[in-house]
Design a protein around this motif. Structure first.
Motif, PDB file in Angstrom:
ATOM      1  N   TYR A 167       1.457  -1.168   0.327  1.00 56.87           N
ATOM      2  CA  TYR A 167       0.253  -0.396   0.546  1.00 56.87           C
ATOM      3  C   TYR A 167       1.089   1.251   0.067  1.00 56.87           C
ATOM      4  O   TYR A 167       1.577   1.456   0.255  1.00 56.87           O
ATOM      5  CB  TYR A 167      -0.588  -0.262   1.709  1.00 56.87           C
ATOM      6  CG  TYR A 167      -1.986  -0.984   1.223  1.00 56.87           C
ATOM      7  CD1 TYR A 167      -2.845  -1.478   0.352  1.00 56.87           C
ATOM      8  CD2 TYR A 167      -1.485  -2.293   1.810  1.00 56.87           C
ATOM      9  CE1 TYR A 167      -4.046  -2.178   0.740  1.00 56.87           C
ATOM     10  CE2 TYR A 167      -2.606  -2.934   2.482  1.00 56.87           C
ATOM     11  CZ  TYR A 167      -3.759  -3.488   1.445  1.00 56.87           C
ATOM     12  OH  TYR A 167      -4.931  -4.455   1.415  1.00 56.87           O
ATOM     13  N   VAL A 168       0.781   2.063  -1.209  1.00 55.59           N
ATOM     14  CA  VAL A 168       1.102   3.404  -1.040  1.00 55.59           C
ATOM     15  C   VAL A 168       0.748   4.415  -0.933  1.00 55.59           C
ATOM     16  O   VAL A 168      -0.988   4.385  -1.256  1.00 55.59           O
ATOM     17  CB  VAL A 168       1.733   3.216  -2.518  1.00 55.59           C
ATOM     18  CG1 VAL A 168       3.115   2.540  -2.684  1.00 55.59           C
ATOM     19  CG2 VAL A 168       1.013   4.067  -3.717  1.00 55.59           C
ATOM     20  N   ASN A 169       0.378   5.801   0.048  1.00 55.54           N
ATOM     21  CA  ASN A 169       0.424   7.075   0.144  1.00 55.54           C
ATOM     22  C   ASN A 169      -0.828   7.266  -1.388  1.00 55.54           C
ATOM     23  O   ASN A 169       1.260   8.330  -1.297  1.00 55.54           O
ATOM     24  CB  ASN A 169       1.319   7.750   0.605  1.00 55.54           C
ATOM     25  CG  ASN A 169       0.608   8.620   1.498  1.00 55.54           C
ATOM     26  OD1 ASN A 169      -0.930   8.874   1.498  1.00 55.54           O
ATOM     27  ND2 ASN A 169       1.102  10.669   1.750  1.00 55.54           N
ATOM     28  N   GLN A 170      -1.275   7.146  -1.909  1.00 53.61           N
ATOM     29  CA  GLN A 170      -1.737   6.782  -3.659  1.00 53.61           C
ATOM     30  C   GLN A 170      -1.763   9.040  -3.698  1.00 53.61           C
ATOM     31  O   GLN A 170      -1.266   8.868  -5.157  1.00 53.61           O
ATOM     32  CB  GLN A 170      -3.042   6.144  -3.416  1.00 53.61           C
ATOM     33  CG  GLN A 170      -2.956   6.956  -4.903  1.00 53.61           C
ATOM     34  CD  GLN A 170      -4.522   5.418  -5.738  1.00 53.61           C
ATOM     35  OE1 GLN A 170      -4.051   4.323  -5.893  1.00 53.61           O
ATOM     36  NE2 GLN A 170      -5.339   6.742  -5.574  1.00 53.61           N
ATOM     37  N   ILE A 171      -2.728   9.604  -3.328  1.00 56.29           N
ATOM     38  CA  ILE A 171      -2.676  10.608  -3.474  1.00 56.29           C
ATOM     39  C   ILE A 171      -0.991  11.605  -3.646  1.00 56.29           C
ATOM     40  O   ILE A 171      -1.234  12.384  -4.200  1.00 56.29           O
ATOM     41  CB  ILE A 171      -3.570  11.918  -2.491  1.00 56.29           C
ATOM     42  CG1 ILE A 171      -4.884  10.877  -2.589  1.00 56.29           C
ATOM     43  CG2 ILE A 171      -4.061  12.796  -2.839  1.00 56.29           C
ATOM     44  CD1 ILE A 171      -6.161  11.892  -1.895  1.00 56.29           C
ATOM     45  N   LYS A 172      -0.081  11.453  -2.830  1.00 54.14           N
ATOM     46  CA  LYS A 172       0.961  12.057  -2.641  1.00 54.14           C
ATOM     47  C   LYS A 172       1.676  10.929  -3.744  1.00 54.14           C
ATOM     48  O   LYS A 172       2.868  12.162  -4.303  1.00 54.14           O
ATOM     49  CB  LYS A 172       1.605  11.922  -1.419  1.00 54.14           C
ATOM     50  CG  LYS A 172       1.536  12.214  -0.111  1.00 54.14           C
ATOM     51  CD  LYS A 172       0.898  13.703  -0.423  1.00 54.14           C
ATOM     52  CE  LYS A 172       1.397  14.904   0.713  1.00 54.14           C
ATOM     53  NZ  LYS A 172       1.084  16.166   1.029  1.00 54.14           N
ATOM     54  N   VAL A 173       1.310  10.086  -4.084  1.00 54.09           N
ATOM     55  CA  VAL A 173       2.330   9.670  -5.233  1.00 54.09           C
ATOM     56  C   VAL A 173       1.668  10.071  -6.136  1.00 54.09           C
ATOM     57  O   VAL A 173       2.520  10.562  -7.685  1.00 54.09           O
ATOM     58  CB  VAL A 173       2.408   7.960  -5.511  1.00 54.09           C
ATOM     59  CG1 VAL A 173       2.704   7.027  -6.253  1.00 54.09           C
ATOM     60  CG2 VAL A 173       3.330   6.628  -3.960  1.00 54.09           C
ATOM     61  N   ILE A 174       0.666  10.576  -6.902  1.00 57.74           N
ATOM     62  CA  ILE A 174       0.203  10.590  -7.751  1.00 57.74           C
ATOM     63  C   ILE A 174       0.097  12.267  -7.928  1.00 57.74           C
ATOM     64  O   ILE A 174       0.634  12.291  -9.002  1.00 57.74           O
ATOM     65  CB  ILE A 174      -1.714  10.584  -7.802  1.00 57.74           C
ATOM     66  CG1 ILE A 174      -1.825   9.025  -7.930  1.00 57.74           C
ATOM     67  CG2 ILE A 174      -2.171  11.376  -8.887  1.00 57.74           C
ATOM     68  CD1 ILE A 174      -3.577   9.489  -8.034  1.00 57.74           C
ATOM     69  N   GLN A 175       0.931  13.465  -6.701  1.00 57.59           N
ATOM     70  CA  GLN A 175       1.208  14.145  -7.321  1.00 57.59           C
ATOM     71  C   GLN A 175       2.165  14.190  -7.866  1.00 57.59           C
ATOM     72  O   GLN A 175       3.107  15.240  -8.750  1.00 57.59           O
ATOM     73  CB  GLN A 175       1.378  14.911  -6.032  1.00 57.59           C
ATOM     74  CG  GLN A 175      -0.728  15.356  -5.112  1.00 57.59           C
ATOM     75  CD  GLN A 175      -0.585  16.122  -4.137  1.00 57.59           C
ATOM     76  OE1 GLN A 175       0.455  17.009  -3.834  1.00 57.59           O
ATOM     77  NE2 GLN A 175      -0.765  15.882  -2.822  1.00 57.59           N
ATOM     78  N   GLY A 176       3.517  13.492  -7.424  1.00 58.09           N
ATOM     79  CA  GLY A 176       4.758  13.603  -8.089  1.00 58.09           C
ATOM     80  C   GLY A 176       5.170  12.668  -9.242  1.00 58.09           C
ATOM     81  O   GLY A 176       5.757  13.182  -9.395  1.00 58.09           O
ATOM     82  N   VAL A 177       4.349  12.367  -9.863  1.00 63.82           N
ATOM     83  CA  VAL A 177       4.422  11.567 -11.081  1.00 63.82           C
ATOM     84  C   VAL A 177       4.025  11.792 -12.264  1.00 63.82           C
ATOM     85  O   VAL A 177       3.385  13.143 -12.158  1.00 63.82           O
ATOM     86  CB  VAL A 177       3.734  10.182 -11.589  1.00 63.82           C
ATOM     87  CG1 VAL A 177       4.206   9.447  -9.911  1.00 63.82           C
ATOM     88  CG2 VAL A 177       2.272  10.460 -10.734  1.00 63.82           C
ATOM     89  N   ASP A 178       4.746  11.751 -13.668  1.00 64.90           N
ATOM     90  CA  ASP A 178       4.209  11.941 -15.126  1.00 64.90           C
ATOM     91  C   ASP A 178       3.331  11.361 -15.415  1.00 64.90           C
ATOM     92  O   ASP A 178       2.144  11.885 -16.547  1.00 64.90           O
ATOM     93  CB  ASP A 178       5.000  12.173 -16.013  1.00 64.90           C
ATOM     94  CG  ASP A 178       6.471  12.612 -15.106  1.00 64.90           C
ATOM     95  OD1 ASP A 178       6.345  14.009 -14.718  1.00 64.90           O
ATOM     96  OD2 ASP A 178       7.832  12.086 -14.886  1.00 64.90           O
ATOM     97  N   LEU A 179       2.918   9.931 -14.832  1.00 69.55           N
ATOM     98  CA  LEU A 179       1.182   8.967 -15.374  1.00 69.55           C
ATOM     99  C   LEU A 179       1.008   8.076 -15.099  1.00 69.55           C
ATOM    100  O   LEU A 179       1.960   7.775 -13.901  1.00 69.55           O
ATOM    101  CB  LEU A 179       2.234   8.007 -16.809  1.00 69.55           C
ATOM    102  CG  LEU A 179       1.554   6.858 -17.575  1.00 69.55           C
ATOM    103  CD1 LEU A 179      -0.010   8.227 -18.326  1.00 69.55           C
ATOM    104  CD2 LEU A 179       2.202   6.476 -18.829  1.00 69.55           C
ATOM    105  N   VAL A 180      -0.264   8.063 -15.256  1.00 65.25           N
ATOM    106  CA  VAL A 180      -1.003   7.108 -14.407  1.00 65.25           C
ATOM    107  C   VAL A 180      -1.156   5.209 -14.944  1.00 65.25           C
ATOM    108  O   VAL A 180      -2.238   6.201 -15.817  1.00 65.25           O
ATOM    109  CB  VAL A 180      -1.632   7.587 -12.579  1.00 65.25           C
ATOM    110  CG1 VAL A 180      -2.588   6.947 -12.405  1.00 65.25           C
ATOM    111  CG2 VAL A 180      -1.958   8.082 -12.334  1.00 65.25           C
ATOM    112  N   ILE A 181      -1.246   5.023 -14.366  1.00 65.77           N
ATOM    113  CA  ILE A 181      -1.799   3.562 -15.135  1.00 65.77           C
ATOM    114  C   ILE A 181      -2.566   2.645 -13.819  1.00 65.77           C
ATOM    115  O   ILE A 181      -1.651   2.542 -12.943  1.00 65.77           O
ATOM    116  CB  ILE A 181      -0.231   2.155 -15.615  1.00 65.77           C
ATOM    117  CG1 ILE A 181       0.144   2.913 -16.423  1.00 65.77           C
ATOM    118  CG2 ILE A 181      -0.765   1.023 -16.141  1.00 65.77           C
ATOM    119  CD1 ILE A 181       1.941   2.496 -17.098  1.00 65.77           C
ATOM    120  N   THR A 182      -4.038   2.611 -14.543  1.00 69.37           N
ATOM    121  CA  THR A 182      -5.058   2.314 -13.403  1.00 69.37           C
ATOM    122  C   THR A 182      -6.178   1.032 -13.946  1.00 69.37           C
ATOM    123  O   THR A 182      -5.926   1.210 -15.046  1.00 69.37           O
ATOM    124  CB  THR A 182      -5.313   3.723 -12.750  1.00 69.37           C
ATOM    125  OG1 THR A 182      -6.173   3.010 -11.706  1.00 69.37           O
ATOM    126  CG2 THR A 182      -5.834   4.278 -14.012  1.00 69.37           C
TER     127      THR A 182
END
Length: 435
Positions: free
Chosen positions: A319-334
């Motif tokens: 489990y990761v701190n998803q919202i913080k991770v999304i803020q810091g990446v360039d693309l999301v595969i979901t």
């Protein structure tokens, strides 16, 4: 005002309910979140009161049962939605109807909370996929949230959960609707028998809608730029909210792990959600493909993550701190679950959607129709196509700009405040009637 907030036992629904609860709390109201004891920290972290379910009424082995179900039925979900419906029609087992038991247990747990004279609430906010008798038993006003994709609210649109485009051949739509109703006939019969046995009259479960009709008003979660307004009028008394994204579960900032810090390429987040990630067949296949990408990946491995081995260009945890991770990446595969879908758009990230079931297929197709990403079907994952989708997104500035425009509109929308005003008005009217 005092609000009781709850949701079905699924992280997407729980997170959506918490986001709405945060909005109510910010408006000055007293919020109590009711759920399983293991989710208490999510409420306390947000300054909400918490009431746990009576665990003797709710099956404590939900997660393990879920894993067994995924392992047994995984091949079904890794196929085209219409074929899945036909397989369910031909399945003579009573497994689907048995799932209605969970809703009986959850209804009993909530009824006990609301019936307790020590608990006094002015209104209830619920994220449920079926009518719950306890809401009709008590005189407290209630407001439903539809945290799933909103196609369920547009009767003239493509059939929900089909993954069909609004531009697709309409001659196929009726075929899917008929197959879907037959596939869910057993669970529909079981739900409606439970509702009738509880003494609730004139209320029926509809598997194509998956929400109860609002008592007064209800709210769904989708940005204006993507809503299905081209499909005509929606079901009555439902109002759109552009954004009720919750605050991160942890306050700590996301820092790129040392393992990835000096590696080349863009940073990509990969998650199939709590349910899709439990399908180890799909997870291992996608991980093997992404290992060949020149980019680096943050992976949410999910509840069975200990069985997964990540490649050298990846870092992940169960489990990761998803919202913080999304803020810091360039693309999301979901997987395209509506909660992750909305968070990804809110923070202005393009996406590749690998849908697993239900509204995930609809969100995946909406991404394609609105040209803000790509869809990759779990029953047809081709290595070259997936890797090319990644590169095509990074080379498409117009697509990236479209996503940023959606993000800007979501962040600047006043629709959540307007929704809360509607709830306040209806709750006040109910209090005045009771006096």
């Amino acid at each position: 005002m005092r609000f009781l907030v709850t949701a079905i036992d699924g992280f997407g629904h729980i997170n959506a309910a918490l986001g709405f609860a945060e909005g109510l709390k910010a408006a000055g109201h007293e919020i109590t979140f009711a759920h399983r004891e293991k989710h208490k920290n999510l409420a306390v972290k947000r300054g909400l009161s918490f009431i746990p379910f009576d665990e003797t009424l709710v099956d404590a082995n939900t997660e393990e049962n879920l894993f067994q179900w995924i392992d047994a039925a995984g091949d079904r979900f890794r196929q085209e939605p219409l074929k899945l419906c036909h397989d369910m029609i031909n399945d003579s087992s009573e497994e689907a109807a048995a799932k209605a038991y969970f809703f009986i247990a959850l209804n009993g747990a909530m009824d006990a909370i609301v019936s307790d004279k020590n608990n006094k609430f002015d209104a209830i906010v619920v994220d449920y996929p079926t009518p719950f008798p306890f809401l009709y038993k008590h005189s407290i006003p209630w407001f439903p949230l539809a945290s799933m994709g909103p196609l369920i609210l547009y009767p003239s649109g493509p059939p929900p959960f089909s993954g069909y485009s609004v531009h697709s051949d309409k001659s196929n739509w009726d075929e899917f609707r008929k197959a879907y109703q037959l596939a869910y006939a057993k669970i529909t019969e079981a739900h409606n028998a439970n509702i009738e046995a509880a003494g609730v009259k004139g209320v029926k479960f509809n598997p194509s809608v998956f929400v109860d009709s609002p008592q007064t008003v209800g709210f769904y979660h989708y940005p204006a730029n993507l809503d299905y307004t081209e499909c005509g009028s929606r079901r009555p008394n439902w109002y759109r909210v552009d954004s009720w994204i919750r605050q991160p579960d942890l306050d700590t900032e996301f820092v790129i792990p040392e393992k990835l810090r000096d590696k080349p390429g863009k940073l990509i987040y990969f998650s199939l959600g709590s349910l899709g990630s439990a399908d180890l067949v799909v997870m291992k296949k996608i991980i093997a493909i992404l290992a060949k990408s020149p980019h680096k990946f943050i992976v949410s491995k999910g509840p069975r993550g200990d069985a997964l081995e990540l490649a050298d260009n990846m870092w992940g945890e169960n489990y990761v701190n998803q919202i913080k991770v999304i803020q810091g990446v360039d693309l999301v595969i979901t997987h395209g679950g509506n909660n992750t879908f909305m968070e990804t758009l809110y923070y202005g990230k393009p996406m590749i959607v690998i849908p697993y079931f239900y509204d995930q297929y609809d969100n995946a197709q909406r991404v394609v129709d609105k040209k803000i990403g790509f869809r990759v079907n779990p029953y047809d994952i081709e290595e070259d196509y997936l890797l090319n989708c990644i590169e095509n997104i990074f080379n498409d500035n117009e697509m990236i700009d479209r996503v940023k425009a959606i993000s800007h509109n979501m962040r600047n929308s006043n629709s959540l405040n307007e929704a809360i005003k509607m709830i306040e008005k209806q709750t006040e009217l109910n209090k005045n009637k009771a006096q």
